[in-house]
Every structure is written in structure tokens, then in C-alpha cells.
Design a protein around this motif. Sequence first.
Motif, PDB file in Angstrom:
ATOM      1  N   GLY A  25       0.809  -1.215   0.000  1.00  0.00           N
ATOM      2  CA  GLY A  25       0.000   0.000   0.000  1.00  0.00           C
ATOM      3  C   GLY A  25       0.841   1.263   0.000  1.00  0.00           C
ATOM      4  N   ILE A  26       1.935   1.251   0.762  1.00  0.00           N
ATOM      5  CA  ILE A  26       2.821   2.420   0.790  1.00  0.00           C
ATOM      6  C   ILE A  26       3.468   2.632  -0.579  1.00  0.00           C
ATOM      7  N   LEU A  27       3.903   1.543  -1.230  1.00  0.00           N
ATOM      8  CA  LEU A  27       4.477   1.656  -2.566  1.00  0.00           C
ATOM      9  C   LEU A  27       3.468   2.236  -3.549  1.00  0.00           C
ATOM     10  N   LYS A  28       2.200   1.808  -3.424  1.00  0.00           N
ATOM     11  CA  LYS A  28       1.163   2.332  -4.309  1.00  0.00           C
ATOM     12  C   LYS A  28       0.969   3.830  -4.104  1.00  0.00           C
ATOM     13  N   VAL A  29       0.931   4.272  -2.847  1.00  0.00           N
ATOM     14  CA  VAL A  29       0.741   5.697  -2.564  1.00  0.00           C
ATOM     15  C   VAL A  29       1.915   6.513  -3.097  1.00  0.00           C
ATOM     16  N   LEU A  30       3.140   6.009  -2.939  1.00  0.00           N
ATOM     17  CA  LEU A  30       4.319   6.730  -3.423  1.00  0.00           C
ATOM     18  C   LEU A  30       4.400   6.748  -4.939  1.00  0.00           C
ATOM     19  N   GLN A  31       3.868   5.716  -5.592  1.00  0.00           N
ATOM     20  CA  GLN A  31       4.013   5.603  -7.036  1.00  0.00           C
ATOM     21  C   GLN A  31       2.916   6.315  -7.809  1.00  0.00           C
ATOM     22  N   THR A  32       1.723   6.415  -7.229  1.00  0.00           N
ATOM     23  CA  THR A  32       0.570   6.897  -7.977  1.00  0.00           C
ATOM     24  C   THR A  32       0.640   8.392  -8.236  1.00  0.00           C
ATOM     25  N   ARG A  33      -0.061   8.797  -9.291  1.00  0.00           N
ATOM     26  CA  ARG A  33      -0.208  10.215  -9.620  1.00  0.00           C
ATOM     27  C   ARG A  33      -1.669  10.630  -9.648  1.00  0.00           C
ATOM     28  N   SER A  34      -2.557   9.756  -9.208  1.00  0.00           N
ATOM     29  CA  SER A  34      -3.986  10.046  -9.226  1.00  0.00           C
ATOM     30  C   SER A  34      -4.559   9.909  -7.823  1.00  0.00           C
ATOM     31  N   GLN A  35      -5.694  10.557  -7.606  1.00  0.00           N
ATOM     32  CA  GLN A  35      -6.346  10.511  -6.302  1.00  0.00           C
ATOM     33  C   GLN A  35      -6.923   9.131  -6.022  1.00  0.00           C
ATOM     34  N   SER A  36      -7.418   8.448  -7.072  1.00  0.00           N
ATOM     35  CA  SER A  36      -7.944   7.103  -6.875  1.00  0.00           C
ATOM     36  C   SER A  36      -6.844   6.137  -6.454  1.00  0.00           C
ATOM     37  N   GLY A  37      -5.629   6.331  -6.970  1.00  0.00           N
ATOM     38  CA  GLY A  37      -4.508   5.492  -6.558  1.00  0.00           C
ATOM     39  C   GLY A  37      -4.146   5.682  -5.102  1.00  0.00           C
ATOM     40  N   VAL A  38      -4.228   6.924  -4.625  1.00  0.00           N
ATOM     41  CA  VAL A  38      -3.976   7.190  -3.210  1.00  0.00           C
ATOM     42  C   VAL A  38      -5.019   6.499  -2.346  1.00  0.00           C
ATOM     43  N   VAL A  39      -6.290   6.512  -2.803  1.00  0.00           N
ATOM     44  CA  VAL A  39      -7.354   5.848  -2.051  1.00  0.00           C
ATOM     45  C   VAL A  39      -7.109   4.349  -1.981  1.00  0.00           C
ATOM     46  N   VAL A  40      -6.731   3.727  -3.115  1.00  0.00           N
ATOM     47  CA  VAL A  40      -6.474   2.288  -3.139  1.00  0.00           C
ATOM     48  C   VAL A  40      -5.310   1.930  -2.223  1.00  0.00           C
ATOM     49  N   GLY A  41      -4.214   2.691  -2.308  1.00  0.00           N
ATOM     50  CA  GLY A  41      -3.073   2.430  -1.439  1.00  0.00           C
ATOM     51  C   GLY A  41      -3.402   2.631   0.029  1.00  0.00           C
ATOM     52  N   GLY A  42      -4.175   3.664   0.335  1.00  0.00           N
ATOM     53  CA  GLY A  42      -4.563   3.904   1.720  1.00  0.00           C
ATOM     54  C   GLY A  42      -5.429   2.788   2.279  1.00  0.00           C
ATOM     55  N   ILE A  43      -6.341   2.263   1.460  1.00  0.00           N
ATOM     56  CA  ILE A  43      -7.178   1.145   1.912  1.00  0.00           C
ATOM     57  C   ILE A  43      -6.324  -0.082   2.208  1.00  0.00           C
ATOM     58  N   MET A  44      -5.319  -0.342   1.373  1.00  0.00           N
ATOM     59  CA  MET A  44      -4.434  -1.480   1.600  1.00  0.00           C
ATOM     60  C   MET A  44      -3.678  -1.328   2.921  1.00  0.00           C
ATOM     61  N   VAL A  45      -3.200  -0.127   3.198  1.00  0.00           N
ATOM     62  CA  VAL A  45      -2.486   0.115   4.460  1.00  0.00           C
ATOM     63  C   VAL A  45      -3.417  -0.081   5.651  1.00  0.00           C
ATOM     64  N   VAL A  46      -4.635   0.444   5.558  1.00  0.00           N
ATOM     65  CA  VAL A  46      -5.600   0.315   6.664  1.00  0.00           C
ATOM     66  C   VAL A  46      -5.953  -1.155   6.900  1.00  0.00           C
ATOM     67  N   VAL A  47      -6.201  -1.904   5.825  1.00  0.00           N
ATOM     68  CA  VAL A  47      -6.548  -3.319   5.968  1.00  0.00           C
ATOM     69  C   VAL A  47      -5.383  -4.100   6.586  1.00  0.00           C
ATOM     70  N   GLY A  48      -4.164  -3.815   6.148  1.00  0.00           N
ATOM     71  CA  GLY A  48      -3.006  -4.474   6.739  1.00  0.00           C
ATOM     72  C   GLY A  48      -2.858  -4.181   8.215  1.00  0.00           C
ATOM     73  N   CYS A  49      -3.084  -2.935   8.598  1.00  0.00           N
ATOM     74  CA  CYS A  49      -3.007  -2.574  10.021  1.00  0.00           C
ATOM     75  C   CYS A  49      -4.099  -3.271  10.831  1.00  0.00           C
ATOM     76  N   LEU A  50      -5.309  -3.367  10.264  1.00  0.00           N
ATOM     77  CA  LEU A  50      -6.400  -4.046  10.975  1.00  0.00           C
ATOM     78  C   LEU A  50      -6.085  -5.526  11.166  1.00  0.00           C
ATOM     79  N   PHE A  51      -5.529  -6.167  10.120  1.00  0.00           N
ATOM     80  CA  PHE A  51      -5.140  -7.565  10.240  1.00  0.00           C
ATOM     81  C   PHE A  51      -4.125  -7.739  11.365  1.00  0.00           C
ATOM     82  N   MET A  52      -3.117  -6.882  11.381  1.00  0.00           N
ATOM     83  CA  MET A  52      -2.057  -7.015  12.373  1.00  0.00           C
ATOM     84  C   MET A  52      -2.586  -6.779  13.789  1.00  0.00           C
ATOM     85  N   LEU A  53      -3.407  -5.744  13.972  1.00  0.00           N
ATOM     86  CA  LEU A  53      -3.935  -5.441  15.292  1.00  0.00           C
ATOM     87  C   LEU A  53      -4.864  -6.546  15.792  1.00  0.00           C
ATOM     88  N   LYS A  54      -5.662  -7.127  14.877  1.00  0.00           N
ATOM     89  CA  LYS A  54      -6.570  -8.193  15.287  1.00  0.00           C
ATOM     90  C   LYS A  54      -5.800  -9.441  15.693  1.00  0.00           C
TER      91      LYS A  54
END
Length: 224
Positions: A39-68
Motif C-alpha cells: 500500500g505504501i508503494l502504491k501511494v508513493l508511485q501513484t499520480r492520481s487521487q484514486s490510486g492514493v485511495v487504493v493504497g490507503g485502503i491497503m495500508v488500513v486493511v493491513g493494520c487491521l489484520f495485524m492489530l486483530k
Amino acid sequence: MIIGLFVIGVGMMFLLDNLGWLDFDFRIHVFPTILIAAGILKVLQTRSQSGVVVGGIMVVVGCLFMLKEMGWLNIDWRTLWPVFMIAAGVAVVFKSNRRAEASSTAFFTENHKDSDDTLINATAIMGSFKRRITTPEFRGGEITAIMGGCDLDLRQSSINGEAVLNVYALFGGITIKVPIDWTVVLDGTPIMGGFEEKTVPPTSTGKQLIVRGYVIMGGLEVRN
């Protein structure tokens, strides 16, 4: 450098676990860490707002998995997965509104069909995306495939000089078809995946397509 340091860190964690110095659990550490890093790689690589949203969702889901898995988040997945579905629906509605506004603005300009095709912004998540571009001035864009596939046909398009196409594939595949007079430059990083070029050696026409990005556990193919 970031990818290399990440691989070194994961290798050190495995080594310490094998030596008995670290209690390493695949579910808690590896999968969520890979999802967060992707997700972090996606956010750093993207040039569009939708790409930032996709990368951010991946980071959030990964954090939720780890915390659970670590026991710090007490929530049932039966309660959580509808939230992800609602978020996906909101993203679709938001993207549709932006596309409608762009179409309304382009209606008053000349040749708005060509201007729409000069830049591509395609996203396939657990699905398939196929599109044929016919424009005399292709300028690049962005393609994202997550557990899905994208097929982009540019054989009836042309380039004035150079175009840059950013790609990102996670557990997915991307196929790009280009004209025989284009020179293709692959400037990406495959991570447990592959980049493959099957184009005919072109004559010197000055038309160059640069493909940049990341392919993680997936594949990218460029051919005529």
C-alpha cells in the motif's frame, strides 16, 4: 533502496526466528506487513487521487489484520467486511461523479474524445479491465491491477515523442499491446513477479513508451 531494505528486514526476522531469538508468526507479521508495504508503494508511485485511495485502503486493511491477530483489536470480521463493501461503493460513486464532471467540462471543448483517450487511468480489483485506445497523441497514464487483470490495446494509437505509463500489479496481471513502430522501455521493479517484453525490434521513429512501476507476485507483458 526501500524495497531492498524491506527484503533485508524480512530476511533478518526469519533468521532470528530460526535461531530462536524471536517468536515469529506468519499470520501476525508477514502477510499484514506485505500488505502495508504494498500500500505504501502504491501511494508513493501513484499520480492520481484514486490510486492514493487504493493504497490507503491497503495500508488500513493491513493494520487491521495485524492489530486483530495481535489481540489489540477485538472485532469480528462479520462486522468488518460490510464496512469494506460500503467503502468500495463510496469509492465507485466518487469516481463516477468526478468522471461526470470531467465529461461536462469536456463537452464544451473541441475533440474531447481524443483528449479523453490521451491519458488512461484504469483500476481492476478482483476483476478484469479491457480497453482499446485510439488516439494520435497518447501521453500515458496509470494502470492498477489487484487480484485482477488489465488488458490495454494501443495498437491503433500513436505517440508524439515520449509517453510514460505507470503500472502497479498485486497478485494480478497487466497486458499492454503496442504498435510495431514503438520503442518500449521497461523501467519497473518486479517483486516475486515478472516483466516481459515480446515486441518486434522497431525502426527509429522517435516514438517511445516508458513503462514504470511495481509488479508484486504478478506479471506484466508488453507485445505487439
